[in-house]
Design a protein around this motif. Structure first.
Motif, PDB file in Angstrom:
ATOM      1  N   VAL A 210       6.648  -4.228   8.564  1.00  0.00           N
ATOM      2  CA  VAL A 210       6.181  -5.292   7.669  1.00  0.00           C
ATOM      3  C   VAL A 210       6.316  -4.759   6.250  1.00  0.00           C
ATOM      4  O   VAL A 210       5.752  -3.713   5.925  1.00  0.00           O
ATOM      5  N   SER A 211       7.067  -5.469   5.413  1.00  0.00           N
ATOM      6  CA  SER A 211       7.181  -5.062   4.012  1.00  0.00           C
ATOM      7  C   SER A 211       6.637  -6.165   3.121  1.00  0.00           C
ATOM      8  O   SER A 211       6.783  -7.350   3.418  1.00  0.00           O
ATOM      9  N   VAL A 212       5.992  -5.748   2.031  1.00  0.00           N
ATOM     10  CA  VAL A 212       5.344  -6.668   1.099  1.00  0.00           C
ATOM     11  C   VAL A 212       5.728  -6.236  -0.311  1.00  0.00           C
ATOM     12  O   VAL A 212       5.656  -5.048  -0.635  1.00  0.00           O
ATOM     13  N   LEU A 213       6.129  -7.193  -1.141  1.00  0.00           N
ATOM     14  CA  LEU A 213       6.549  -6.878  -2.502  1.00  0.00           C
ATOM     15  C   LEU A 213       6.150  -8.019  -3.430  1.00  0.00           C
ATOM     16  O   LEU A 213       6.344  -9.192  -3.110  1.00  0.00           O
ATOM     17  N   GLY A 214       5.572  -7.663  -4.572  1.00  0.00           N
ATOM     18  CA  GLY A 214       5.214  -8.678  -5.554  1.00  0.00           C
ATOM     19  C   GLY A 214       4.335  -8.116  -6.647  1.00  0.00           C
ATOM     20  O   GLY A 214       4.048  -6.922  -6.686  1.00  0.00           O
ATOM     21  N   ALA A 215       3.913  -9.000  -7.534  1.00  0.00           N
ATOM     22  CA  ALA A 215       3.015  -8.596  -8.614  1.00  0.00           C
ATOM     23  C   ALA A 215       1.691  -8.127  -8.013  1.00  0.00           C
ATOM     24  O   ALA A 215       1.166  -8.747  -7.082  1.00  0.00           O
ATOM     25  N   ASP A 216       1.164  -7.040  -8.555  1.00  0.00           N
ATOM     26  CA  ASP A 216      -0.095  -6.489  -8.052  1.00  0.00           C
ATOM     27  C   ASP A 216      -1.250  -7.447  -8.338  1.00  0.00           C
ATOM     28  O   ASP A 216      -1.300  -8.086  -9.394  1.00  0.00           O
TER      29      ASP A 216
ATOM     30  N   VAL B 236      -0.038   1.208  12.520  1.00  0.00           N
ATOM     31  CA  VAL B 236       0.231   2.579  12.950  1.00  0.00           C
ATOM     32  C   VAL B 236       0.406   3.488  11.742  1.00  0.00           C
ATOM     33  O   VAL B 236      -0.059   4.619  11.724  1.00  0.00           O
ATOM     34  N   ASP B 237       1.095   2.986  10.724  1.00  0.00           N
ATOM     35  CA  ASP B 237       1.333   3.764   9.509  1.00  0.00           C
ATOM     36  C   ASP B 237       1.438   2.788   8.346  1.00  0.00           C
ATOM     37  O   ASP B 237       1.860   1.642   8.524  1.00  0.00           O
ATOM     38  N   ILE B 238       1.055   3.244   7.169  1.00  0.00           N
ATOM     39  CA  ILE B 238       1.081   2.379   5.994  1.00  0.00           C
ATOM     40  C   ILE B 238       1.366   3.217   4.753  1.00  0.00           C
ATOM     41  O   ILE B 238       0.876   4.335   4.620  1.00  0.00           O
ATOM     42  N   SER B 239       2.195   2.654   3.881  1.00  0.00           N
ATOM     43  CA  SER B 239       2.469   3.273   2.593  1.00  0.00           C
ATOM     44  C   SER B 239       2.440   2.158   1.566  1.00  0.00           C
ATOM     45  O   SER B 239       3.005   1.085   1.784  1.00  0.00           O
ATOM     46  N   GLN B 240       1.773   2.418   0.458  1.00  0.00           N
ATOM     47  CA  GLN B 240       1.744   1.420  -0.610  1.00  0.00           C
ATOM     48  C   GLN B 240       1.755   2.122  -1.950  1.00  0.00           C
ATOM     49  O   GLN B 240       1.322   3.261  -2.071  1.00  0.00           O
TER      50      GLN B 240
ATOM     51  N   MET C 296       4.467  -2.401  -0.346  1.00  0.00           N
ATOM     52  CA  MET C 296       3.794  -1.832   0.824  1.00  0.00           C
ATOM     53  C   MET C 296       4.737  -1.952   2.018  1.00  0.00           C
ATOM     54  O   MET C 296       5.418  -2.960   2.189  1.00  0.00           O
ATOM     55  N   VAL C 297       4.766  -0.902   2.817  1.00  0.00           N
ATOM     56  CA  VAL C 297       5.495  -0.908   4.081  1.00  0.00           C
ATOM     57  C   VAL C 297       4.515  -0.478   5.159  1.00  0.00           C
ATOM     58  O   VAL C 297       3.821   0.537   5.010  1.00  0.00           O
ATOM     59  N   MET C 298       4.453  -1.279   6.215  1.00  0.00           N
ATOM     60  CA  MET C 298       3.590  -0.961   7.354  1.00  0.00           C
ATOM     61  C   MET C 298       4.450  -0.854   8.611  1.00  0.00           C
ATOM     62  O   MET C 298       5.388  -1.630   8.780  1.00  0.00           O
ATOM     63  N   ILE C 299       4.117   0.098   9.442  1.00  0.00           N
ATOM     64  CA  ILE C 299       4.645   0.141  10.803  1.00  0.00           C
ATOM     65  C   ILE C 299       3.485  -0.327  11.669  1.00  0.00           C
ATOM     66  O   ILE C 299       2.379   0.243  11.594  1.00  0.00           O
ATOM     67  N   VAL C 300       3.722  -1.371  12.451  1.00  0.00           N
ATOM     68  CA  VAL C 300       2.648  -1.967  13.242  1.00  0.00           C
ATOM     69  C   VAL C 300       3.032  -2.011  14.721  1.00  0.00           C
ATOM     70  O   VAL C 300       4.215  -2.130  15.059  1.00  0.00           O
ATOM     71  N   ASP C 301       2.020  -1.922  15.563  1.00  0.00           N
ATOM     72  CA  ASP C 301       2.205  -2.007  17.011  1.00  0.00           C
ATOM     73  C   ASP C 301       1.911  -3.444  17.436  1.00  0.00           C
ATOM     74  O   ASP C 301       0.777  -3.914  17.311  1.00  0.00           O
ATOM     75  N   ILE C 302       2.939  -4.135  17.933  1.00  0.00           N
ATOM     76  CA  ILE C 302       2.784  -5.529  18.338  1.00  0.00           C
ATOM     77  C   ILE C 302       2.679  -5.690  19.851  1.00  0.00           C
ATOM     78  O   ILE C 302       2.679  -6.806  20.355  1.00  0.00           O
TER      79      ILE C 302
END
Length: 90
Positions: free
Chosen positions: A6-12, A32-36, A45-51
Motif C-alpha cells: 500500500v503506497s500513499v502520497l500527498g500533501a502532509d 507487517v512493515d511501514i515506512s513514512q 508512506m509505504v506499507m507491507i500488509v498481510d491480507i
C-alpha cells in the motif's frame, strides 16, 4: 501470509496514517512493515500488509483505500506483492 503493498502520497496533513490504518483494521488486515516520511510538506508512506485474513478481496480493499485517500486528499495505490515484484522487473 499473503502480502500486499500500500503506497500513499500527498500533501502532509493530520490523520493520514489514522485514516488508512482504520480501513485496514476494519477488514482485519495486519500491517507487517511501514515506512513514512515527510519531505517539504509532501507525505509518503509505504506499507507491507498481510491480507490473508482479510474479510474482503484485494479489489474491494483497493477501492475502499482509494476512497479514503480521496477523502484525505492523498493518492493511494494497492498492489498484491507478486504483482509489485513483477512490475519492478521491467
Amino acid at each position: 501470509m499473503e502480502l500486499a503493498v500500500v503506497s500513499v502520497l500527498g500533501a502532509d496533513r493530520v490523520g493520514i496514517v489514522a485514516g488508512i490504518s482504520s480501513v485496514l483494521a476494519k477488514h482485519n488486515v495486519n500491517i507487517v512493515d511501514i515506512s513514512q516520511t515527510v519531505v517539504q510538506n509532501i507525505f509518503s508512506m509505504v506499507m507491507i500488509v498481510d491480507i490473508s485474513k482479510a474479510d474482503v478481496d484485494i479489489s474491494q480493499l483497493r477501492r475502499e483505500l482509494e476512497e479514503e485517500g480521496r477523502r484525505l486528499g492523498v493518492m493511494v495505490a494497492v498492489y498484491h506483492i507478486d504483482v509489485f515484484k513483477y512490475m519492478q522487473r521491467i
